[in-house]
Design a protein around this motif. Sequence first.
Motif, PDB file in Angstrom:
ATOM      1  N   ILE A   1      -1.630   4.215  -0.930  1.00  0.00           N
ATOM      2  CA  ILE A   1      -2.917   4.239  -0.447  1.00  0.00           C
ATOM      3  C   ILE A   1      -2.914   3.927   1.282  1.00  0.00           C
ATOM      4  O   ILE A   1      -3.820   3.691   1.884  1.00  0.00           O
ATOM      5  CB  ILE A   1      -4.014   3.390  -0.970  1.00  0.00           C
ATOM      6  N   ILE A   2      -1.693   3.739   1.552  1.00  0.00           N
ATOM      7  CA  ILE A   2      -1.617   3.278   3.172  1.00  0.00           C
ATOM      8  C   ILE A   2      -1.976   4.416   4.166  1.00  0.00           C
ATOM      9  O   ILE A   2      -1.836   5.524   3.876  1.00  0.00           O
ATOM     10  CB  ILE A   2      -0.336   3.016   3.487  1.00  0.00           C
ATOM     11  N   LYS A   3      -2.833   3.937   5.087  1.00  0.00           N
ATOM     12  CA  LYS A   3      -3.540   5.119   6.049  1.00  0.00           C
ATOM     13  C   LYS A   3      -2.156   5.430   6.948  1.00  0.00           C
ATOM     14  O   LYS A   3      -1.312   4.773   7.143  1.00  0.00           O
ATOM     15  CB  LYS A   3      -4.489   4.207   6.953  1.00  0.00           C
ATOM     16  N   PRO A   4      -2.383   6.654   7.513  1.00  0.00           N
ATOM     17  CA  PRO A   4      -1.427   7.312   8.298  1.00  0.00           C
ATOM     18  C   PRO A   4      -1.092   6.535   9.544  1.00  0.00           C
ATOM     19  O   PRO A   4       0.179   6.386   9.884  1.00  0.00           O
ATOM     20  CB  PRO A   4      -2.190   8.738   8.527  1.00  0.00           C
ATOM     21  N   ASP A   5      -1.968   5.935  10.210  1.00  0.00           N
ATOM     22  CA  ASP A   5      -1.703   5.146  11.422  1.00  0.00           C
ATOM     23  C   ASP A   5      -0.881   3.887  10.887  1.00  0.00           C
ATOM     24  O   ASP A   5       0.032   3.410  11.756  1.00  0.00           O
ATOM     25  CB  ASP A   5      -3.229   4.684  11.929  1.00  0.00           C
ATOM     26  N   GLN A   6      -1.290   3.178   9.947  1.00  0.00           N
ATOM     27  CA  GLN A   6      -0.293   2.178   9.426  1.00  0.00           C
ATOM     28  C   GLN A   6       0.967   2.360   9.049  1.00  0.00           C
ATOM     29  O   GLN A   6       2.008   1.817   9.119  1.00  0.00           O
ATOM     30  CB  GLN A   6      -0.910   1.559   8.265  1.00  0.00           C
TER      31      GLN A   6
ATOM     32  N   GLN B   1       0.864  -1.173   0.012  1.00  0.00           N
ATOM     33  CA  GLN B   1      -0.043   0.151   0.021  1.00  0.00           C
ATOM     34  C   GLN B   1       0.999   1.124  -0.098  1.00  0.00           C
ATOM     35  O   GLN B   1       0.344   2.306  -0.346  1.00  0.00           O
ATOM     36  CB  GLN B   1      -0.747   0.095   1.185  1.00  0.00           C
TER      37      GLN B   1
END
Length: 441
Positions: free
Chosen positions: A266-271, A261
């Motif tokens: 497309i990776i989320k900030p928390d990830q 991701q």
Amino acid sequence: MTKIAPTVPVNLEAENKTIGCCLFDTTGDTYLTVKQTINSSDFYLFANQQVFAGLDHVYEKHNTVDELLIAEYLNGLGTLEEVGGHIGLLSYTENIGSALQASHFADIVREKSKLRQTIRACKIATEKAMDEADPADDIVMDLADFVSSTEPKSQIQAISEASGDLLNDFELMLKGEYQQNVIRTHIPHLDEKLGAGGIAQGEVCVLAAPTSCGKSALALNIALRAAVNDSVPSLIFSLEMPRKQIVKRLVQAISGANLKQIQDRIIKPDQMDKVRDAIKSVEELPIFTEHSVKSASDLMTKTKAMVKRHGIKLVVIDYLQLVPWNSRLSKNDGIAEISHKVKQLALETNLAVLLLCQVNREGAKRDTGIGLYDLKDSGDIENDADIAVLMYPKGGDIEDAKKLDNVGCYTQLEYIVAKNREGERGVRGQFQFRHLSGRFY
């Protein structure tokens, strides 16, 4: 006694006094002590080589040391005059001091012998290199084998030392205070099947699987969990995977994030925060990697150096068939030699070794699973292993073993503990290999 001016490392006084001490003690006790350190070929003078060979022959045959018997033996070989006859033999025991000095003299003889052997090996390697008589890798391999052969061997110890340790272990077990000296995989269903609750120090655990079953990922999982949970320093010989890829897999396993991701943005900030934290964690792990070896002897030398520098306790070799062997050997003999040296390494350094291995194509296709007879290239792999864990896709086909649930894609893998020196063999279990996180359960 013949006088010479040697141009190579030699101490003739130590040679003569070593033999003199042995001849002086007719019980043979001094000879047996010296024999643990040197043999006849370690002497520089031909006469000294002959006398010590005579000591070998007489003690083995008569269980005593006797100058007359040695003289008779040398006379039969036609070499008695080479040592100065009976008078020459008697001269060894003149001015020897005490027989208790024999070990000191023998150590000097051994040291000089090793120096001469080193000079000889380097000269031979230089001549071959200058003449381009052999491939460079073969010349380097010969030198590595020489280095390994001259390393000091472990000393013989009384069995009473081990029995005392064992009694102490039993007492601690009764008190509930005993802690097994093993490297735990931290995969509970696997640890409980291994006799020691993990891979014990000095043991070789063979992990064999068909291609694409994830044996490299499983080995990294074990090294990672041992480092994180027990601070176990590990050395990974990865002969087909670069260092950055190993780090990537470790980061994936620690963070549990889908690293693809990041590339797809497309990776989320928390990830992504978990990924950054995982990278910091990896930097602090006591895990080291090596990606090139010239031979099994080279592998042993590098491992021993890392044991001294960093206290390595677990070695992962990924994988056996990629370790170079002497080109003068057949593949079967070459693999067997590597397997023997890996076992020798585990015993000499008291390391836990996780040795990855391929299986034959026929075994990989069998839907009933694989067996020890499927280990590729040499039956010596099975003989040298203390533990053998054989892993294969459920149903025999890797694609059919892939499943999908609400967490993501995973592969169902079955395994059998086919050899288990300290525990029950033939026990079976199942792994789940989670693709997105790179974790085994």
